[in-house]
Design a protein around this motif. Structure first.
Motif, PDB file in Angstrom:
ATOM      1  N   ALA A 134       4.523 -10.860   4.137  1.00  0.00           N
ATOM      2  CA  ALA A 134       5.889 -10.334   3.603  1.00  0.00           C
ATOM      3  C   ALA A 134       7.221 -11.120   4.371  1.00  0.00           C
ATOM      4  O   ALA A 134       8.159 -11.674   4.298  1.00  0.00           O
ATOM      5  CB  ALA A 134       6.202  -8.985   3.455  1.00  0.00           C
ATOM      6  N   ASP A 135       6.907 -11.031   5.947  1.00  0.00           N
ATOM      7  CA  ASP A 135       7.679 -11.530   7.050  1.00  0.00           C
ATOM      8  C   ASP A 135       7.879 -13.010   6.987  1.00  0.00           C
ATOM      9  O   ASP A 135       8.905 -13.702   7.091  1.00  0.00           O
ATOM     10  CB  ASP A 135       7.319 -10.948   8.361  1.00  0.00           C
ATOM     11  N   SER A 136       6.594 -13.725   6.772  1.00  0.00           N
ATOM     12  CA  SER A 136       6.509 -15.027   6.761  1.00  0.00           C
ATOM     13  C   SER A 136       7.016 -15.691   5.313  1.00  0.00           C
ATOM     14  O   SER A 136       7.467 -16.643   5.310  1.00  0.00           O
ATOM     15  CB  SER A 136       5.065 -15.670   6.962  1.00  0.00           C
ATOM     16  N   ASP A 137       7.081 -14.684   4.312  1.00  0.00           N
ATOM     17  CA  ASP A 137       7.800 -15.145   3.110  1.00  0.00           C
ATOM     18  C   ASP A 137       9.392 -15.107   3.102  1.00  0.00           C
ATOM     19  O   ASP A 137      10.083 -15.676   2.228  1.00  0.00           O
ATOM     20  CB  ASP A 137       7.319 -14.364   1.827  1.00  0.00           C
ATOM     21  N   ARG A 138       9.970 -14.408   4.101  1.00  0.00           N
ATOM     22  CA  ARG A 138      11.604 -14.336   4.177  1.00  0.00           C
ATOM     23  C   ARG A 138      11.982 -15.800   4.720  1.00  0.00           C
ATOM     24  O   ARG A 138      11.519 -16.469   5.423  1.00  0.00           O
ATOM     25  CB  ARG A 138      11.597 -13.211   4.925  1.00  0.00           C
ATOM     26  N   MET A 146      -1.089  -4.402   7.603  1.00  0.00           N
ATOM     27  CA  MET A 146      -0.412  -5.229   9.010  1.00  0.00           C
ATOM     28  C   MET A 146      -0.447  -6.593   8.215  1.00  0.00           C
ATOM     29  O   MET A 146       0.551  -7.430   8.374  1.00  0.00           O
ATOM     30  CB  MET A 146      -1.225  -5.148  10.014  1.00  0.00           C
ATOM     31  N   GLU A 147      -1.614  -6.993   7.437  1.00  0.00           N
ATOM     32  CA  GLU A 147      -1.692  -8.398   6.869  1.00  0.00           C
ATOM     33  C   GLU A 147      -0.486  -8.311   5.780  1.00  0.00           C
ATOM     34  O   GLU A 147       0.247  -9.623   5.707  1.00  0.00           O
ATOM     35  CB  GLU A 147      -2.967  -8.490   6.174  1.00  0.00           C
ATOM     36  N   ARG A 148      -0.414  -7.426   4.848  1.00  0.00           N
ATOM     37  CA  ARG A 148       0.577  -7.459   3.881  1.00  0.00           C
ATOM     38  C   ARG A 148       2.036  -7.475   4.659  1.00  0.00           C
ATOM     39  O   ARG A 148       3.053  -8.382   4.074  1.00  0.00           O
ATOM     40  CB  ARG A 148       0.698  -6.267   3.048  1.00  0.00           C
ATOM     41  N   ASP A 149       2.305  -6.960   5.576  1.00  0.00           N
ATOM     42  CA  ASP A 149       3.745  -6.809   6.277  1.00  0.00           C
ATOM     43  C   ASP A 149       3.772  -8.286   7.158  1.00  0.00           C
ATOM     44  O   ASP A 149       5.010  -8.823   6.793  1.00  0.00           O
ATOM     45  CB  ASP A 149       3.840  -5.928   7.466  1.00  0.00           C
ATOM     46  N   ASP A 150       2.793  -8.898   7.389  1.00  0.00           N
ATOM     47  CA  ASP A 150       2.971 -10.263   8.068  1.00  0.00           C
ATOM     48  C   ASP A 150       3.129 -11.411   7.151  1.00  0.00           C
ATOM     49  O   ASP A 150       4.006 -12.187   7.177  1.00  0.00           O
ATOM     50  CB  ASP A 150       1.745 -10.511   8.716  1.00  0.00           C
TER      51      ASP A 150
END
Length: 68
Positions: A64-68, A58-62
């Motif tokens: 990745a989402d904030s890097d977009r 979940m931390e990795r996904d969050d």
């Protein structure tokens, strides 16, 4: 260690119901044992390892989402 009395078991069950959610996880036969061995090799319980893996994903996904 003596077995828990019925009253002790009821108290534990009440505490668990109040403080935890349960998830039924289904996986191919044998995978649970593989995961358990991996977790124990790293000093974790199966439950602890699964929770940590979920948190890390979940931390990795969050991130990745904030890097977009």
């Amino acid at each position: 260690m003596s077995p828990a009395s019925k009253a002790q078991q009821r108290a534990v069950n009440k505490y668990m119901k109040k403080n935890y959610d349960r998830v039924n996880l289904v996986m191919p036969k044998g995978r649970k044992d593989t995961i358990r061995v991996h977790a124990e090799t790293n000093g974790e319980s199966l439950n602890g390892f699964i929770n940590r893996a979920i948190d890390e994903a979940m931390e990795r996904d969050d991130q990745a989402d904030s890097d977009r």
